[in-house]
Motif scaffolding. Structure first.
Motif, short mmCIF file in Angstrom:
data_model
loop_
_atom_site.label_atom_id
_atom_site.label_comp_id
_atom_site.label_asym_id
_atom_site.label_seq_id
_atom_site.Cartn_x
_atom_site.Cartn_y
_atom_site.Cartn_z
N ASP A 34 -24.09 -29.40 -9.49
CA ASP A 34 -23.15 -28.65 -8.71
C ASP A 34 -23.34 -27.39 -8.55
OD1 ASP A 34 -22.18 -31.04 -7.68
OD2 ASP A 34 -20.36 -31.11 -8.77
N PHE A 35 -23.50 -26.53 -9.76
CA PHE A 35 -23.46 -25.29 -9.92
C PHE A 35 -24.97 -24.58 -9.55
CE2 PHE A 35 -25.17 -21.56 -12.28
CZ PHE A 35 -24.14 -20.82 -11.84
N ASN A 36 -25.94 -25.65 -9.55
CA ASN A 36 -27.23 -25.34 -9.39
C ASN A 36 -27.39 -25.44 -7.78
OD1 ASN A 36 -28.29 -24.84 -11.78
ND2 ASN A 36 -28.96 -26.78 -12.29
N THR A 37 -27.02 -26.42 -7.12
CA THR A 37 -26.86 -26.43 -5.85
C THR A 37 -26.19 -25.41 -5.10
OG1 THR A 37 -26.78 -29.02 -6.00
CG2 THR A 37 -25.99 -28.12 -3.92
N GLY A 38 -24.99 -24.88 -5.58
CA GLY A 38 -24.26 -23.84 -4.94
C GLY A 38 -25.10 -22.43 -5.28
N PHE A 57 -28.84 -18.32 -2.73
CA PHE A 57 -30.27 -17.81 -2.74
C PHE A 57 -30.78 -17.99 -1.56
CE2 PHE A 57 -34.57 -18.13 -3.61
CZ PHE A 57 -35.09 -16.82 -3.84
N MET A 58 -30.61 -19.25 -0.84
CA MET A 58 -31.13 -19.38 0.68
C MET A 58 -30.57 -18.41 1.44
SD MET A 58 -31.97 -23.35 0.20
CE MET A 58 -33.00 -23.47 1.95
N TRP A 59 -29.19 -18.29 1.49
CA TRP A 59 -28.57 -17.28 2.41
C TRP A 59 -29.18 -15.99 2.38
CZ3 TRP A 59 -26.38 -18.38 6.84
CH2 TRP A 59 -25.62 -19.68 7.20
N LEU A 60 -29.04 -15.52 1.07
CA LEU A 60 -29.73 -14.14 0.96
C LEU A 60 -30.84 -13.93 1.49
CD1 LEU A 60 -27.96 -13.27 -2.52
CD2 LEU A 60 -27.13 -12.67 -0.27
N LEU A 61 -31.69 -15.05 1.40
CA LEU A 61 -32.88 -14.83 1.60
C LEU A 61 -33.11 -14.96 3.22
CD1 LEU A 61 -35.62 -14.81 0.07
CD2 LEU A 61 -35.99 -17.51 0.36
N THR A 62 -32.38 -15.73 3.86
CA THR A 62 -32.13 -15.88 5.21
C THR A 62 -31.88 -14.49 5.84
OG1 THR A 62 -31.90 -18.25 5.35
CG2 THR A 62 -31.07 -16.87 7.15
N ILE A 63 -30.96 -13.91 5.32
CA ILE A 63 -30.55 -12.48 5.59
C ILE A 63 -31.66 -11.54 5.53
CG2 ILE A 63 -28.96 -10.56 5.21
CD1 ILE A 63 -27.00 -12.77 4.69
N ALA A 64 -32.29 -11.65 4.34
CA ALA A 64 -33.56 -10.50 4.07
C ALA A 64 -34.72 -10.94 4.90
CB ALA A 64 -33.74 -10.64 2.60
N LYS A 102 -38.65 -16.53 12.97
CA LYS A 102 -38.77 -17.84 12.65
C LYS A 102 -40.26 -18.28 12.07
CE LYS A 102 -35.19 -19.43 14.42
NZ LYS A 102 -34.26 -20.10 13.39
N ILE A 103 -41.15 -17.59 12.29
CA ILE A 103 -42.47 -17.67 11.37
C ILE A 103 -42.17 -17.33 10.03
CG2 ILE A 103 -44.75 -16.84 11.05
CD1 ILE A 103 -44.91 -16.46 14.11
N GLY A 104 -41.51 -16.33 9.60
CA GLY A 104 -41.21 -16.04 8.24
C GLY A 104 -40.29 -17.15 7.70
N HIS A 105 -39.29 -17.54 8.23
CA HIS A 105 -38.70 -18.73 7.58
C HIS A 105 -39.43 -19.77 7.38
CE1 HIS A 105 -35.20 -16.17 9.16
NE2 HIS A 105 -34.42 -16.60 8.17
N LEU A 106 -40.37 -20.39 8.59
CA LEU A 106 -41.03 -21.64 8.18
C LEU A 106 -42.08 -21.42 7.02
CD1 LEU A 106 -41.96 -22.27 11.91
CD2 LEU A 106 -40.44 -23.57 10.33
N ILE A 107 -42.39 -20.10 6.80
CA ILE A 107 -43.31 -20.00 5.71
C ILE A 107 -42.53 -19.87 4.36
CG2 ILE A 107 -44.94 -18.03 4.57
CD1 ILE A 107 -45.83 -17.32 7.34
N VAL A 108 -41.54 -19.27 4.52
CA VAL A 108 -40.68 -18.88 3.14
C VAL A 108 -40.07 -20.37 2.57
CG1 VAL A 108 -38.95 -17.63 1.81
CG2 VAL A 108 -40.36 -16.62 3.28
N PHE A 109 -39.47 -21.08 3.65
CA PHE A 109 -38.51 -22.23 3.27
C PHE A 109 -39.53 -23.26 3.04
CE2 PHE A 109 -35.00 -19.46 4.70
CZ PHE A 109 -34.48 -19.39 3.55
N PHE A 145 -40.85 -22.89 -0.24
CA PHE A 145 -39.59 -23.30 -1.23
C PHE A 145 -39.33 -24.70 -1.15
CE2 PHE A 145 -35.88 -21.54 -3.17
CZ PHE A 145 -34.88 -22.60 -3.05
N ALA A 146 -39.48 -25.44 -0.27
CA ALA A 146 -39.27 -26.89 -0.25
C ALA A 146 -40.41 -27.46 -0.94
CB ALA A 146 -39.22 -27.45 1.16
N ALA A 147 -41.59 -27.02 -0.84
CA ALA A 147 -42.86 -27.61 -1.46
C ALA A 147 -42.77 -27.52 -3.07
CB ALA A 147 -44.13 -27.12 -1.09
N LEU A 148 -42.09 -26.24 -3.52
CA LEU A 148 -42.23 -26.04 -4.94
C LEU A 148 -40.92 -26.76 -5.51
CD1 LEU A 148 -43.04 -22.11 -4.96
CD2 LEU A 148 -44.54 -24.17 -5.48
N PHE A 149 -39.77 -26.73 -4.77
CA PHE A 149 -38.56 -27.07 -5.47
C PHE A 149 -37.83 -28.37 -4.88
CE2 PHE A 149 -38.61 -22.41 -6.24
CZ PHE A 149 -38.83 -22.27 -7.37
#
Length: 70
Positions: free
Chosen positions: A4-8, A13-20, A53-60, A63-67
């Motif tokens: 649960d802690f790792n999920t949070g 991290f994903m919210w901060l990455l979205t903002i960045a 949107k292109i940045g989000h698709l690439i980064v996430f 992220f999905a492929a690695l984790f």
């Protein structure tokens, strides 16, 4: 309980990455378009949305492929 802690942590991290990504795309687009009139501003908004949107698709996608869980 640690799962649960790792999920949070990952969610935060994903919210901060979205903002960045959104801010970075906005800065890059502003420097690229440099709107100086009404229609230039709408062009900036359109390009910002696409670049973001292109940045989000690439980064996430990476992220999905690695984790991602299988």
């Amino acid at each position: 309980m640690s799962d649960d802690f790792n999920t949070g942590s990952v969610t935060l991290f994903m919210w901060l990455l979205t903002i960045a990504i959104s801010i970075g795309a906005g800065v890059l687009t502003w420097n690229w378009i440099e709107p100086d009139n009404f229609w230039g501003f709408f062009g900036f908004l359109f390009a910002w949305g696409i670049l973001s949107k292109i940045g989000h698709l690439i980064v996430f996608g990476l992220f999905a492929a690695l984790f991602g869980r299988s």
